[in-house]
Design an enzyme around this catalytic site. Structure first.
Site, short mmCIF file in Angstrom:
data_model
loop_
_atom_site.label_atom_id
_atom_site.label_comp_id
_atom_site.label_asym_id
_atom_site.label_seq_id
_atom_site.Cartn_x
_atom_site.Cartn_y
_atom_site.Cartn_z
N ASP A 42 0.72 -1.18 0.13
CA ASP A 42 -0.03 -0.05 -0.02
C ASP A 42 0.83 1.29 0.13
O ASP A 42 0.67 2.16 -0.67
CB ASP A 42 -0.91 0.09 1.22
CG ASP A 42 -2.06 -1.13 1.22
OD1 ASP A 42 -2.10 -1.74 -0.02
OD2 ASP A 42 -2.81 -1.25 2.11
N TYR A 45 2.34 1.80 -3.13
CA TYR A 45 1.15 2.40 -4.12
C TYR A 45 0.81 3.93 -3.87
O TYR A 45 0.68 4.78 -4.61
CB TYR A 45 -0.33 1.69 -3.90
CG TYR A 45 -1.13 2.04 -4.61
CD1 TYR A 45 -1.62 1.67 -5.83
CD2 TYR A 45 -2.14 3.17 -4.07
CE1 TYR A 45 -2.85 2.11 -6.53
CE2 TYR A 45 -3.26 3.37 -4.79
CZ TYR A 45 -3.62 3.05 -5.94
OH TYR A 45 -4.61 3.40 -6.51
N ASP A 46 0.70 4.27 -2.74
CA ASP A 46 0.39 5.71 -2.28
C ASP A 46 1.73 6.55 -2.71
O ASP A 46 1.40 7.74 -3.16
CB ASP A 46 0.41 5.72 -0.67
CG ASP A 46 -0.65 5.21 -0.14
OD1 ASP A 46 -1.81 4.88 -1.09
OD2 ASP A 46 -0.73 4.86 0.98
N SER A 91 -35.57 -5.48 -16.77
CA SER A 91 -35.45 -6.34 -15.64
C SER A 91 -35.90 -7.93 -16.15
O SER A 91 -36.45 -8.27 -17.13
CB SER A 91 -36.29 -6.13 -14.67
OG SER A 91 -37.69 -5.92 -14.99
N LEU A 92 -35.49 -8.88 -15.23
CA LEU A 92 -35.70 -10.34 -15.74
C LEU A 92 -36.98 -10.71 -14.92
O LEU A 92 -37.02 -10.44 -14.12
CB LEU A 92 -34.38 -11.02 -15.20
CG LEU A 92 -33.04 -10.93 -15.86
CD1 LEU A 92 -31.93 -11.57 -15.35
CD2 LEU A 92 -33.08 -10.63 -17.55
N LYS A 124 -26.32 -14.14 -9.27
CA LYS A 124 -26.90 -12.97 -9.13
C LYS A 124 -26.57 -12.18 -8.03
O LYS A 124 -26.86 -12.51 -6.89
CB LYS A 124 -28.60 -13.61 -9.23
CG LYS A 124 -29.46 -12.28 -9.32
CD LYS A 124 -30.91 -12.78 -9.34
CE LYS A 124 -31.96 -11.33 -9.67
NZ LYS A 124 -31.65 -10.61 -8.58
N LYS A 322 -34.42 -17.23 -8.16
CA LYS A 322 -34.40 -16.76 -6.96
C LYS A 322 -33.97 -17.89 -6.12
O LYS A 322 -34.85 -18.76 -5.83
CB LYS A 322 -35.63 -15.77 -6.52
CG LYS A 322 -35.63 -14.61 -7.60
CD LYS A 322 -34.88 -13.24 -6.97
CE LYS A 322 -35.44 -12.52 -6.31
NZ LYS A 322 -35.07 -11.02 -5.92
N CYS A 416 -32.27 4.33 31.95
CA CYS A 416 -31.07 3.17 31.44
C CYS A 416 -31.68 1.76 32.40
O CYS A 416 -31.88 1.90 33.36
CB CYS A 416 -29.85 3.54 31.87
SG CYS A 416 -28.38 2.43 31.81
N CYS A 439 -22.07 4.19 34.43
CA CYS A 439 -23.11 3.25 34.39
C CYS A 439 -22.62 1.66 34.23
O CYS A 439 -21.53 1.60 33.53
CB CYS A 439 -23.78 3.53 33.01
SG CYS A 439 -25.00 2.13 32.51
ZN LIG Z 1 -26.65 3.54 32.34
#
Ligand SMILES: [Zn+2]
Length: 676
Positions: A42, A45-46, A91-92, A124, A322, A416, A439
């Site tokens: 990478d 590439y960069d 469409s099919l 598909k 499908k 809560c 919490c």
């Molecule tokens: Zn809480």
């Protein structure tokens, strides 16, 4: 890798170099995104991309619409223009079982008067159909299918998808016009990643990869689309060139032009072979890294396709098969409101257990309040559940006709479920949150995340153990883990010496986790593995990260203000600093590891190069600085530590002087590289 030395180039050599770089980058894009066979890192590439950007900056007249730099050049759009498809995108028809397929085959057989024919059978892909128009070898526009006749112009969004070539590999550019059709999709892994982020940010998650792909393509800002890592498979041509007379051949032709064609194409003689092939893929669909919802069956020969023709909606020579939906019907018994480490409350449906594509399902996500309201879910409802990708199942819809009398709608709690503090909802997001940092559910969530694989990876510290340790009062945050004593643990219920030892050993071992994992494990919002790595590349120790501030962080390539402000907020909180102090005391790693061999003489520095050097190319300079802990950026600011000045420096030198940034020349640079 060979890169020409940086010099202010004359236009001709710049042009040559730009062409060479574009060819090279396009080749690597293709290797990576189309053939999944990358040849360079990478970083290399960069470096190529950086170099191209720089040359194009110097010679704006040489910027071309198909340059790889133009993939994310688009500005946000006010809306989408409409494009009329030169050939309608029909469409099919769908089929759902073997009988339908055999009937389709009988119609084909009859329509072809007993000629022999063969079928091409393709996966598909569950994505979004698009049309790509190339003129004289260049991508001119791309559009959604829309109503089949007209679609939205989403060219700048499609350009961000690297599997879509901006120009064709046709050699002489002889192809005047080519309209290619394909399916844009979101890989399963990317879908999971996006939904993770959505959840972290307290936004509604996408129901399935297709919705996510469609939603992404409708973004008005191409920069957002670019982050979504969409991909594409092509499946046909609007009006095929004259020398091609089969569908299969078309796919080979497209492959040759540089398009991504799905490799799982079956050639079948007779409908029984088609049915076999469909059944095989129905079994194997989970092995793919993208979703498919069925198969597409086409008569191969174009002459025969023409003979069969089309109805107003769909061709007679092709059909979709499908797969059965991976849905099940069951009853919603109750709802748990679960709370994660970020304080977001998620409604989870508890269902009568039901079998769904091979596993028993008894819980399903209902995402957030908006989803509850939209789907109008009541306690005791009969509901449809569906699995999308490999994530937990979700409720698709309720069946109101089967609702028990006087059933109550499911509502978000006001308090809560863990600490009983009132919940709050930011008007911009769908999530209700508990804002109490102490919490218990959040505390447990944060410790669990800290210890999780990918973060500090502490063996023996899963959900159950965290629960026990927090409930017993032994720990209140992840910093307390490091002062746990063996005797304390062994006194706990169901804890033997062995498990206590294992746990302590795991905790001990975690102290040598790499620094970026420590940064990730802190649990700062928006900071996952990738972001943590980028942060650590820039800030080599905790102190630097802590003092970086939103503005500086936002400027790191690949990050933005969201990360910047969450990092700043995290370190602004005194409670977090107290926990961090415990980690420091325990000698958890607080700085980046040194690369053996290279002295870290540029550690934490931001360096800008202007002009050209005698002995090094710009890429070599970058490599030398990065491997010694520094970072190279392209523009000078107050935060720049050093400006390396070569011959024929540009305006960056003036800027550096006016800001009083330290300047060094090549000799001084060499000295620093050697660690002198
Ligand atoms: Zn809480």
């Amino acid at each position: 890798m060979y890169l020409t030395k940086v010099n202010k180039m004359d236009r001709n050599s710049a042009q040559k170099e730009i062409h060479r770089l574009r060819r090279e980058i396009n080749r690597h894009d293709r290797l990576y995104y189309v053939l999944a066979r990358p040849e360079i890192s990478d970083r290399d590439y960069d470096a190529l991309m950086h170099r191209l950007l720089e040359l194009e900056e110097q010679h704006p007249g040489l910027v071309a619409p198909d340059s790889p730099t133009q993939r994310v050049a688009g500005e946000p759009l006010p809306g989408f223009a409409q494009i009329r498809h030169p050939v309608p995108m029909l469409s099919l028809d769908n089929t759902y079982n073997e009988k339908d397929l055999r009937e389709f085959d009988q119609r084909v057989c009859k329509g072809l008067d007993g000629q022999s024919y063969r079928y091409v059978v393709e996966l598909k892909i569950d994505g979004v159909a698009v049309s790509l128009m190339y003129r004289r070898g260049l991508l001119e526009y791309g559009a959604t299918r829309g109503d089949g006749t007209k679609g939205d112009d989403i060219t700048s969004n499609l350009k961000t998808i690297k599997a879509i070539p901006l120009s064709l590999d046709s050699g002489d550019g002889a192809i005047q016009e080519l309209e290619v059709r394909g399916e844009v999709y979101l890989p399963k892994k990317e879908f999971a990643r996006l939904n993770d982020i959505k959840q972290q940010e307290g936004q509604a998650s996408f129901a399935n990869p297709r919705n996510a792909a469609a939603g992404s393509l409708k973004q008005l800002d191409p920069r957002t689309v670019a982050q979504r890592k969409l991909s594409l498979f092509v499946y046909g041509i609007g009006r095929p060139p004259q020398n091609i007379d089969q569908h299969y051949q078309t796919m080979e032709f497209l492959k040759g032009l540089g398009f991504r064609v799905n490799p799982n194409i079956g050639l079948c003689r007779g409908i029984s072979q088609v049915i076999d092939y469909c059944n095989q893929w129905e079994q194997k669909r989970d092995t793919l890294d993208y979703e498919i919802d069925g198969m597409v069956i086409k008569v191969d020969s174009f002459a025969q396709q023409r003979q069969l023709g089309a109805t107003t909606h769909s061709p007679r020579w092709a059909i979709a098969y499908k797969f059965p939906a991976r849905q099940a019907v069951t009853v919603l018994r109750t709802v748990e409101f679960s709370l994660g480490r970020t304080g977001v409350v998620t409604p989870v449906a508890i269902l009568d257990p039901v079998l769904l594509s091979g596993s028993t399902v008894s819980r399903a996500s209902m995402h957030n309040e908006d989803e509850l309201v939209k789907k109008d879910i009541h306690y005791g409802d009969t509901v449809f559940v569906e699995k999308a990708g490999e994530i937990i199942p979700q409720i698709i819809k309720a069946v109101p006709e089967k609702r028990p009398p006087r059933a109550k709608p499911v509502k978000m709690p006001k308090e809560c479920p863990s600490c009983s503090e009132p919940l709050a909802r930011n008007p911009e997001e769908a999530a209700w949150r508990c804002l109490n940092v102490s919490c218990p559910a959040q505390v447990k969530g944060r410790i669990e995340y800290f210890a999780s694989r990918g973060a500090m990876d502490i063996d023996g510290l899963g959900t159950a153990m965290v629960e026990i340790l927090v409930n017993s009062g032994l720990i209140k945050d992840y910093g307390d883990l490091y002062s746990l004593q063996g005797e304390q643990i062994m006194k706990l219920e169901r804890m033997g010496m062995k498990s206590a030892e294992n746990l302590l050993e795991g905790i001990q071992k975690s102290k040598s986790s790499p620094f970026w994992k420590v940064v990730m494990a802190l649990g700062i919002a928006n900071v996952g593995a990738q972001v943590a790595r980028l942060l650590v590349q820039r800030y080599c120790n905790m102190e630097k990260l802590q003092n970086a501030g939103c503005e500086d962080i936002s400027q790191i390539y690949g990050l933005g203000p969201a990360v910047g402000s969450s990092v700043e907020n995290f370190f602004a909180n005194k409670k977090n600093l107290a926990v961090l102090e415990k980690l420091k005391k325990a000698k958890v790693r607080m700085e980046a590891e040194e690369t053996p061999g290279a002295p870290q003489t540029f550690a934490g520095m931001t360096v800008v190069l202007t002009g050209s050097l005698q002995n090094y190319t710009r890429e070599q300079v970058t490599e030398l600085i990065v491997s010694r802990g520094g970072q190279v950026t392209s523009s000078v600011s107050k935060k720049t530590s050093l400006v390396l000045v070569g011959s024929e420096p540009g305006s960056k030198l003036d800027k550096a002087k006016s800001l009083g940034v330290k300047l060094i020349d090549e000799r001084e640079f060499l000295r620093m590289v050697k660690g002198l």
